[in-house]
Design an enzyme around this catalytic site. Structure first.
Site, short mmCIF file in Angstrom:
data_model
loop_
_atom_site.label_atom_id
_atom_site.label_comp_id
_atom_site.label_asym_id
_atom_site.label_seq_id
_atom_site.Cartn_x
_atom_site.Cartn_y
_atom_site.Cartn_z
N CYS A 1 50.72 -14.20 0.04
CA CYS A 1 49.81 -13.31 0.78
C CYS A 1 50.47 -12.72 2.02
O CYS A 1 50.18 -11.61 2.40
CB CYS A 1 48.54 -14.05 1.15
SG CYS A 1 48.86 -15.57 2.05
N TRP B 1 45.97 -18.68 -7.50
CA TRP B 1 46.97 -19.24 -8.42
C TRP B 1 48.38 -19.26 -7.86
O TRP B 1 49.26 -19.88 -8.43
CB TRP B 1 46.97 -18.46 -9.74
CG TRP B 1 46.92 -16.96 -9.60
CD1 TRP B 1 45.82 -16.19 -9.73
CD2 TRP B 1 48.00 -16.07 -9.29
NE1 TRP B 1 46.12 -14.86 -9.51
CE2 TRP B 1 47.47 -14.76 -9.25
CE3 TRP B 1 49.36 -16.24 -9.05
CZ2 TRP B 1 48.24 -13.63 -8.96
CZ3 TRP B 1 50.14 -15.13 -8.75
CH2 TRP B 1 49.57 -13.85 -8.72
N ASN B 2 48.63 -18.55 -6.75
CA ASN B 2 50.03 -18.39 -6.34
C ASN B 2 50.62 -19.62 -5.65
O ASN B 2 51.80 -19.89 -5.77
CB ASN B 2 50.20 -17.15 -5.47
CG ASN B 2 49.34 -17.17 -4.24
OD1 ASN B 2 48.26 -17.75 -4.24
ND2 ASN B 2 49.79 -16.54 -3.19
N PRO C 1 40.39 -25.16 -8.27
CA PRO C 1 41.61 -24.35 -8.29
C PRO C 1 41.46 -23.18 -9.24
O PRO C 1 40.52 -23.13 -10.05
CB PRO C 1 42.67 -25.34 -8.81
CG PRO C 1 41.91 -26.33 -9.64
CD PRO C 1 40.50 -26.39 -9.08
N GLU D 1 40.30 -16.36 3.45
CA GLU D 1 41.70 -15.95 3.67
C GLU D 1 42.07 -15.06 2.49
O GLU D 1 42.21 -15.54 1.37
CB GLU D 1 42.61 -17.18 3.72
CG GLU D 1 42.33 -18.11 4.89
CD GLU D 1 42.85 -17.59 6.21
OE1 GLU D 1 43.44 -16.50 6.23
OE2 GLU D 1 42.67 -18.28 7.22
N LEU D 2 42.21 -13.77 2.74
CA LEU D 2 42.27 -12.81 1.64
C LEU D 2 43.63 -12.11 1.57
O LEU D 2 44.62 -12.64 2.00
CB LEU D 2 41.10 -11.85 1.77
CG LEU D 2 39.74 -12.55 1.98
CD1 LEU D 2 38.63 -11.55 2.19
CD2 LEU D 2 39.42 -13.49 0.83
N GLY E 1 41.78 -16.06 -1.68
CA GLY E 1 41.89 -15.25 -2.89
C GLY E 1 41.82 -13.78 -2.55
O GLY E 1 42.16 -13.36 -1.45
N SER E 2 41.35 -13.00 -3.50
CA SER E 2 41.36 -11.55 -3.33
C SER E 2 40.22 -11.09 -2.43
O SER E 2 39.23 -11.80 -2.24
CB SER E 2 41.22 -10.89 -4.70
OG SER E 2 39.97 -11.26 -5.26
N GLU F 1 47.65 -3.83 -2.11
CA GLU F 1 48.44 -5.06 -2.24
C GLU F 1 49.16 -5.06 -3.60
O GLU F 1 48.52 -4.87 -4.64
CB GLU F 1 47.51 -6.28 -2.15
CG GLU F 1 48.27 -7.58 -2.03
CD GLU F 1 47.34 -8.78 -1.96
OE1 GLU F 1 46.39 -8.86 -2.74
OE2 GLU F 1 47.59 -9.66 -1.12
P1 NDP Z 1 40.85 -14.32 -6.98
O1 NDP Z 1 39.96 -13.80 -5.90
O2 NDP Z 1 40.83 -13.65 -8.29
O3 NDP Z 1 40.52 -15.85 -7.28
C1 NDP Z 1 40.53 -16.83 -6.24
C2 NDP Z 1 39.69 -18.03 -6.69
O4 NDP Z 1 38.31 -17.65 -6.75
C3 NDP Z 1 40.04 -18.53 -8.08
O5 NDP Z 1 39.93 -19.95 -8.10
C4 NDP Z 1 38.97 -17.89 -8.94
O6 NDP Z 1 38.76 -18.59 -10.14
C5 NDP Z 1 37.77 -18.02 -8.01
N1 NDP Z 1 36.65 -17.11 -8.30
C6 NDP Z 1 36.62 -16.03 -9.11
N2 NDP Z 1 35.39 -15.45 -9.09
C7 NDP Z 1 34.62 -16.20 -8.24
C8 NDP Z 1 33.28 -16.10 -7.76
N3 NDP Z 1 32.46 -15.13 -8.14
N4 NDP Z 1 32.85 -17.02 -6.87
C9 NDP Z 1 33.67 -18.00 -6.43
N5 NDP Z 1 34.95 -18.15 -6.84
C10 NDP Z 1 35.43 -17.26 -7.74
O7 NDP Z 1 42.31 -14.36 -6.34
P2 NDP Z 1 43.67 -14.69 -7.07
O8 NDP Z 1 43.60 -16.06 -7.69
O9 NDP Z 1 44.06 -13.53 -7.92
O10 NDP Z 1 44.68 -14.83 -5.83
C11 NDP Z 1 45.45 -13.77 -5.37
C12 NDP Z 1 44.88 -13.25 -4.07
O11 NDP Z 1 44.84 -14.31 -3.11
C13 NDP Z 1 45.73 -12.17 -3.45
O12 NDP Z 1 44.91 -11.11 -3.00
C14 NDP Z 1 46.36 -12.87 -2.25
O13 NDP Z 1 46.69 -12.00 -1.20
C15 NDP Z 1 45.29 -13.83 -1.86
N6 NDP Z 1 45.85 -14.91 -1.06
C16 NDP Z 1 45.54 -14.98 0.27
C17 NDP Z 1 46.11 -15.94 1.07
C18 NDP Z 1 45.75 -16.04 2.54
O14 NDP Z 1 46.02 -17.07 3.14
N7 NDP Z 1 45.19 -15.02 3.15
C19 NDP Z 1 47.06 -16.91 0.52
C20 NDP Z 1 47.29 -16.76 -0.88
C21 NDP Z 1 46.70 -15.78 -1.63
P3 NDP Z 1 39.57 -18.13 -11.45
O15 NDP Z 1 41.01 -17.98 -11.09
O16 NDP Z 1 39.35 -19.27 -12.33
O17 NDP Z 1 38.96 -16.84 -11.88
#
Ligand code: NDP
Length: 520
Positions: free
Chosen positions: A271, A141-142, A166, A237-238, A215-216, A372
């Site tokens: 991130c 979401w960021n 997204p 990319e976490l 994501g996370s 984090e």
């Molecule tokens: P999440 O892991 O919660 O969500 C990321 C995406 O995955 C969302 O679209 C989410 O949907 C979806 N999702 C949730 N559960 C599942 C599943 N079981 N299978 C597949 N997809 C799923 O991360 P955040 O949105 O909270 O993002 C923040 C994190 O992203 C931070 O840890 C940050 O460091 C990281 N990040 C890393 C970057 C990088 O380049 N390394 C860049 C930017 C952020 P929904 O939101 O609808 O639940």
């Protein structure tokens, strides 16, 4: 925006700055994902057949449509809470630069090449690059553009079709970008956006031929595990816990300015942002004084995020993120840290606002130095010397990005010892815009990269086609005897000698009869 006609409750998208409901979008769920992937699969052959020039033209039309669209900025600012300078100066700029670079990178990534074998001299092998098929992009979401639609650019240019899911928190920008894709006269099914919750993301991983996930760590682990079971390529990319190191030789004014920006850009929800600061004792007083002054001077507010005038920090996008900030703050204060700036929510502003908060006197066991935070809170810890800074900087399960400030030669040497996929010397964050270089995390910050030719070619699969060189057909008949029925002891003896001539070191040893060879 429409509400969900299906069984899943619609997703309510709320303004982080005002709490106002911006839109409801459907949770398209597994059925929506299945429909989108099927359509993307059907569209894939024609998209590949269009060739790179045709695909590049489509991406340029899309980019032009985005640059001409005021609505995309409005949407991005409204749903993310970020200020206009961050929306335009980071996200839109990044997308344009990425498209520019990736067109050239895709040309290189797709270039066919011939490999000439040493052993089978009669053969030559042509390497052909083909797209994977349908790539699923799942974003956080960021950064609703930078880590969402922008991650479709590489896969699309090398001939894949893309379905993007997204985050449910910020889906509106992606929907606008999909609309602009269609308005740019591009085939609708080649780039689609499906809105949904986590289960929709999981359903996407079940169906596609490659996954780009941002994501996370927790979700990334699940996604990578499932992609592993399905044996489809997956880039993750976490999270990050980027250290910012200030050596005794650093330019302290510049270091303080950079630390303030990299800690609080987009309210700390990036991130690669600065997550923890280590300053060498000898310069700590002055650095802390400079940084405290800069953080106290930051202007936060919602009044007009679109104009971007008069503010440095907008609202935090995701309300739950502020709970992490409060937990880390309470933990640090309980363990002896002290607040030098900020320290509380700004409820009077109405939205998700938390003061940009600077802690001094941190120690390594505090949660703010280990987990984090991903919000408007950063802590400074004093260290004895560069050696201790290095040890503590590397003391993390994450390794996405790092910054070091110091005299150039010393800082560069220090950078090489950091356990981090990216390090930037005497500057901050702009390494994300160096799209020529692969960017990826070490340790639990992920697997694989975005950017660089490496980040583009990974969305292709290589087919190696081996053919005979026509002029060498007679020699080939001789060679073929080694690897064909019926096996023959005399042929084997010749092979043994040939192997010694080719591979054994030492002339006399080469000429010696091979062990076990009793033939004349
Ligand atoms: P999440 O892991 O919660 O969500 C990321 C995406 O995955 C969302 O679209 C989410 O949907 C979806 N999702 C949730 N559960 C599942 C599943 N079981 N299978 C597949 N997809 C799923 O991360 P955040 O949105 O909270 O993002 C923040 C994190 O992203 C931070 O840890 C940050 O460091 C990281 N990040 C890393 C970057 C990088 O380049 N390394 C860049 C930017 C952020 P929904 O939101 O609808 O639940």
């Amino acid at each position: 925006m429409t509400s969900s006609p299906g069984s899943l409750p619609p997703i309510r998208v709320v303004s982080p700055a005002t709490g106002e409901l911006l839109a409801e979008v459907p949770d398209e769920g597994e059925a929506g994902v299945a429909r989108a992937v099927e359509a993307a699969r059907a569209a894939a052959p024609a998209w590949e057949a269009l060739g790179l020039a045709g695909r590049a033209e489509a991406l340029k039309r899309w980019r032009d449509a985005i640059l001409d669209d005021a609505e995309v900025i409005r949407t991005l600012v409204a749903e993310s809470g970020k200020l206009r300078p961050e929306a335009e100066g980071i996200e839109i700029l990044y997308l344009c630069e990425l498209i520019r670079f990736t067109i050239g990178a895709a040309r290189k990534a797709l270039r066919e090449e011939t490999r000439n074998p040493f052993l089978f001299v009669t053969k030559k092998t042509r390497l052909v690059r083909r797209p994977l098929g349908v790539v699923g992009v799942i974003g956080p979401w960021n950064f609703p553009i930078l880590n969402n639609a922008a991650d479709a650019v590489g896969p699309l240019l090398v001939g894949n079709t893309v379905v993007l899911k997204p985050s449910e928190v910020t889906p509106l920008t992606s929907l606008r970008l999909a609309e602009l894709w269609r308005r740019a006269a591009n085939p609708a099914d080649v780039f689609q956006v499906v809105t949904g919750r986590g289960a929709a993301g999981a359903a996407l991983v079940e169906r596609v031929d490659g996954v780009m996930f941002t994501g996370s760590v927790a979700t990334g682990r699940k996604v990578a595990a499932r992609a592993g079971e399905r044996l489809v390529p997956c880039v993750t990319e976490l999270g990050g816990k980027s250290p910012f190191v200030v050596l005794a030789s650093a330019n302290l004014e510049r270091a303080a300015e950079a630390a303030a920006w990299s800690s609080f850009v987009h309210s700390g929800q990036a991130c690669i942002r600065t997550e923890r600061i280590y300053v060498v004792e000898a310069v700590a007083n002055r650095f802390e004084e400079l940084l405290s002054g800069r953080v106290r001077a930051l202007r936060q507010g919602p009044s007009d995020p679109l104009s971007g005038e008069g503010h440095d920090l907008g609202a935090a996008t995701f309300p739950r993120q502020l709970e992490t900030v409060e937990r880390h703050l309470a933990d640090a204060l309980g363990k002896g840290a002290r607040v030098a700036a900020g320290g509380k929510r700004r409820t009077e502003l109405g939205g998700n606002f938390f003061e940009p908060t600077l802690l001094l006197g941190a120690t390594q066991e505090m949660a703010v130095m280990r987990e984090e935070t991903f919000g408007p809170l950063v802590a400074v810890m004093r260290v004895r010397d560069a050696e201790e800074a290095l040890r503590l900087g590397n003391d993390s399960h994450l390794g996405l990005n790092a910054t070091v400030f110091g005299a150039p030669a010393e800082a560069r040497a220090f950078a090489r010892q950091l356990e981090s996929g990216q390090v930037i010397v005497n500057d901050v964050l702009v390494n994300y815009l160096v799209v020529e270089a692969p960017l990826g995390g070490w340790k639990q910050s992920g697997l694989g990269v975005r950017h660089g030719i490496e980040g583009v070619r990974q969305w292709t699969r290589t087919q190696a086609i081996t053919v005979r060189r026509p002029l060498l057909a007679p020699i080939e008949r001789l060679i073929a005897k080694f690897l064909a029925f019926p096996y023959d002891a005399r042929v084997l003896s010749v092979l043994r000698r040939a192997m010694r001539l080719l591979y054994r070191r030492g002339l006399s040893a080469k000429l010696r009869r091979p062990p076990g060879d009793r033939r004349p």
